[in-house]
Design an enzyme around this catalytic site. Sequence first.
Site, PDB file in Angstrom:
ATOM      1  N   TRP A 228       7.007  18.808  53.127  1.00  0.00           N
ATOM      2  CA  TRP A 228       5.918  19.167  54.048  1.00  0.00           C
ATOM      3  C   TRP A 228       5.797  18.160  55.181  1.00  0.00           C
ATOM      4  CZ3 TRP A 228       1.673  20.086  49.763  1.00  0.00           C
ATOM      5  CH2 TRP A 228       2.006  21.244  49.033  1.00  0.00           C
ATOM      6  N   LYS A 229       6.611  17.107  55.149  1.00  0.00           N
ATOM      7  CA  LYS A 229       6.499  16.043  56.150  1.00  0.00           C
ATOM      8  C   LYS A 229       5.024  15.605  56.205  1.00  0.00           C
ATOM      9  CE  LYS A 229      10.645  17.672  58.421  1.00  0.00           C
ATOM     10  NZ  LYS A 229      11.413  17.792  59.642  1.00  0.00           N
TER      11      LYS A 229
ATOM     12  N   HIS B  91      15.702  10.377  55.508  1.00  0.00           N
ATOM     13  CA  HIS B  91      15.533  11.482  56.454  1.00  0.00           C
ATOM     14  C   HIS B  91      15.683  10.974  57.894  1.00  0.00           C
ATOM     15  CE1 HIS B  91      13.679  14.616  58.879  1.00  0.00           C
ATOM     16  NE2 HIS B  91      14.103  15.424  57.919  1.00  0.00           N
TER      17      HIS B  91
ATOM     18  N   GLU C  17      21.862  17.445  56.916  1.00  0.00           N
ATOM     19  CA  GLU C  17      20.883  17.847  57.918  1.00  0.00           C
ATOM     20  C   GLU C  17      21.329  17.344  59.287  1.00  0.00           C
ATOM     21  OE1 GLU C  17      16.923  18.522  55.489  1.00  0.00           O
ATOM     22  OE2 GLU C  17      16.824  16.874  56.918  1.00  0.00           O
TER      23      GLU C  17
ATOM     24  N   GLY D 264      13.770  20.611  63.417  1.00  0.00           N
ATOM     25  CA  GLY D 264      12.474  20.570  64.094  1.00  0.00           C
ATOM     26  C   GLY D 264      12.263  21.634  65.157  1.00  0.00           C
TER      27      GLY D 264
ATOM     28  N   SER E 220      16.100  23.764  60.415  1.00  0.00           N
ATOM     29  CA  SER E 220      15.697  25.078  60.942  1.00  0.00           C
ATOM     30  C   SER E 220      16.082  26.247  60.040  1.00  0.00           C
ATOM     31  CB  SER E 220      16.245  25.277  62.366  1.00  0.00           C
ATOM     32  OG  SER E 220      15.707  24.294  63.238  1.00  0.00           O
TER      33      SER E 220
ATOM     34  N   GLY F 155      11.983  22.839  56.234  1.00  0.00           N
ATOM     35  CA  GLY F 155      10.893  22.070  56.829  1.00  0.00           C
ATOM     36  C   GLY F 155       9.775  22.980  57.294  1.00  0.00           C
TER      37      GLY F 155
END
Length: 263
Positions: free
Chosen positions: A19-20, A104, A175, A181, A220, A241
């Site tokens: 969930w960042k 990350h 990633e 993002g 994405s 994400g």
Amino acid sequence: MSDGGTKGAQRRPLIGTSWKMHLVPSAAAAYLETLVPLVSDIVDRDLFVLPPFPALPIARERLLGTNVAFGAQDVHPEDEGPYTGDVSAPMLADLGCRFVEVGHAERRRDHGETPPLVAAKVRAVLRWRMEPIVCIGEARRQHPDAVADALIAELASLLGGLAADDVARVVIAYEPVWAIGAGAEAASAHEVGRVHAAIRGWLDGLGDGGRRVRVIYGGSVDPQNASALLAQSAVDGLFVGRRALNPDVFAAIAATPVESNES
Ligand code: PGA
């Protein structure tokens, strides 16, 4: 739906989300309340969520005994000490975390995390019998063969010296930084398939420990591209994400059929 077929008998598909820095604890509780019944019938793969630290007790309360594992987004390499604001692996293990994400791209960018620091964090997670999800990926789009060569060199130093049992508990998240993002788009299934196949070949060469390492793709991921990405034979799962901040969307991605066709 297959049982993972060409993913290898030793590797169950793995689909999860970080969930960042989203969802306050009360929103986390509401999210999990919605999610758990939506995915409770999914038995052929492992699922996880990585909430921010303050929501981990909520995750423990809501997820223990369900088919959704939980974990943290970062960890300090030391077990304890004068490290204000940091969180250690024994703290996360005590809370029941199964997974801990390390390295990350946003942490490398915003906190200056270096490969040696990431390697030390991986070792802390393994020491406490949890499973590190190690994020690696290239900054700019390049040919998949060049990407794979660079990532394998990074993995060789990251995993070097680990016992086979420890290697087996590592999850690698490929990633590409350029694919992460808002405003970005996922790498193509073809690109992802090629990079994963090269990493898979290298891991298989490490022996039994390496063969059990799962390599998942993040950047994405959405309900539209999930199926083509998962269809790549060397893609063991997905790391989602922003699209997974809606539990209905995460549930849809989590339920994506895993076809066992070759890429
Ligand atoms: P995104 O994030 O799905 O929002 O691109 C992916 C990630 O950083 O793991």
